[in-house]
Design an enzyme around this catalytic site. Structure first.
Site, mmCIF file in Angstrom:
data_model
loop_
_atom_site.group_PDB
_atom_site.id
_atom_site.type_symbol
_atom_site.label_atom_id
_atom_site.label_comp_id
_atom_site.label_asym_id
_atom_site.label_seq_id
_atom_site.Cartn_x
_atom_site.Cartn_y
_atom_site.Cartn_z
ATOM 1 N N ALA A 61 36.700 39.153 47.688
ATOM 2 C CA ALA A 61 35.998 39.381 46.420
ATOM 3 C C ALA A 61 36.971 39.289 45.253
ATOM 4 O O ALA A 61 36.681 38.651 44.226
ATOM 5 C CB ALA A 61 35.301 40.740 46.443
ATOM 6 N N TYR A 62 38.122 39.926 45.390
ATOM 7 C CA TYR A 62 39.131 39.888 44.333
ATOM 8 C C TYR A 62 39.624 38.459 44.098
ATOM 9 O O TYR A 62 39.691 37.989 42.961
ATOM 10 C CB TYR A 62 40.300 40.794 44.707
ATOM 11 C CG TYR A 62 41.390 40.855 43.664
ATOM 12 C CD1 TYR A 62 41.232 41.624 42.518
ATOM 13 C CD2 TYR A 62 42.580 40.159 43.837
ATOM 14 C CE1 TYR A 62 42.237 41.693 41.568
ATOM 15 C CE2 TYR A 62 43.593 40.229 42.892
ATOM 16 C CZ TYR A 62 43.421 40.991 41.760
ATOM 17 O OH TYR A 62 44.421 41.047 40.810
ATOM 18 N N SER A 63 39.964 37.764 45.166
ATOM 19 C CA SER A 63 40.465 36.393 45.043
ATOM 20 C C SER A 63 39.427 35.489 44.391
ATOM 21 O O SER A 63 39.752 34.660 43.529
ATOM 22 C CB SER A 63 40.854 35.850 46.417
ATOM 23 O OG SER A 63 41.876 36.622 47.009
ATOM 24 N N SER A 102 36.967 36.404 42.360
ATOM 25 C CA SER A 102 36.786 36.764 40.953
ATOM 26 C C SER A 102 37.918 36.225 40.091
ATOM 27 O O SER A 102 37.696 35.783 38.956
ATOM 28 C CB SER A 102 36.683 38.284 40.802
ATOM 29 O OG SER A 102 37.912 38.932 41.079
ATOM 30 N N LYS A 103 39.134 36.234 40.606
ATOM 31 C CA LYS A 103 40.267 35.762 39.811
ATOM 32 C C LYS A 103 40.299 34.231 39.730
ATOM 33 O O LYS A 103 40.747 33.668 38.731
ATOM 34 C CB LYS A 103 41.571 36.315 40.382
ATOM 35 C CG LYS A 103 41.706 37.823 40.207
ATOM 36 C CD LYS A 103 41.617 38.238 38.753
ATOM 37 C CE LYS A 103 41.822 39.719 38.550
ATOM 38 N NZ LYS A 103 41.822 40.116 37.125
#
Length: 224
Positions: free
Chosen positions: A130-132, A134-135
């Site tokens: 999710a973090y990857s 979003s970035k």
């Protein structure tokens, strides 16, 4: 006097950016979930963002630093709520702030927007889907908006840090931190003030022929 807003401003990179901009004489407003911020709000709440921007008035510089790590799990174990929350804060928050401040910047013919991406948005970190994601989306938004505003006097650039010594990264497990540090040729965590120095240059008149770009600050991990 130029005026700036910094999101995620009460800790880590955001806090360092506030200190750096104020040191340069820029009137800087802090936006954060913390009640100690100048404006306590959730960046994923577009109505709250619009109210804050309207109250502040002229905004010349926007630093999008608010972010969360999100679930530290294999993708197939990530639940809907955790996935959506990570995207809401990390990319929808950036969209909300940019949409709110760009019209005024265009009208005045000058503005600087700096978005906080991540090395994870370039390479993808395992168990941080999710973090990857979003970035990576932050990088795409930055490139698109930078081109849209290229002749307006408003410049939009992103920073892609590797692991920085911040409260957000302190939430990572030792295994995740060891994995990320092992990929950094300098063999250490970055510092928030080092990121803030690059942010300040991107937010200044000295940055004049760069937009839609992604700047590495990763101790040599990714130089592309």
């Amino acid at each position: 006097m130029r005026r700036a807003i910094v999101t995620g401003a009460q800790s880590g990179i955001g806090e360092a950016c506030v200190a750096r901009l104020r040191r340069e004489g820029i009137e800087t407003f802090s936006l954060d979930l913390s009640p100690d911020a100048d404006f306590s709000l959730d960046v994923s709440d577009s109505a709250a963002v619009n109210r804050a921007v309207a109250e502040i008035g002229q905004i010349d510089i926007l630093i999008n630093s608010a972010g969360i790590i999100g679930p530290n799990l294999p993708l197939w174990e990530v639940d809907d709520r955790s996935w959506q929350k990570t995207l809401d804060v990390n990319i929808t928050g950036v969209f909300n702030l940019c949409r709110a401040v760009v019209p005024g910047m265009r009208e005045r013919g000058w503005g600087r927007i700096v978005t906080m991406a991540s090395i994870a948005g370039k390479e993808g970190n395992p168990n941080l889907s999710a973090y990857s994601t979003s970035k990576a989306a932050v990088i795409g938004l930055t490139k698109s908006l930078g081109k849209e505003l290229a002749t307006s006097g408003v410049l939009v650039n992103a920073i892609a840090p590797a692991v920085i010594e911040t409260p957000m990264n302190a939430a990572n497990t030792p295994e995740v931190l060891d994995y990320m540090i092992s990929k950094i040729p300098m063999g250490r965590l970055g510092r928030a003030d080092e990121v803030a120095n690059l942010v300040y240059w991107l937010a200044s008149d000295e940055c004049s022929f760069s937009t839609g770009s992604v700047y590495d600050i990763s101790g040599g991990r990714a130089t592309y």
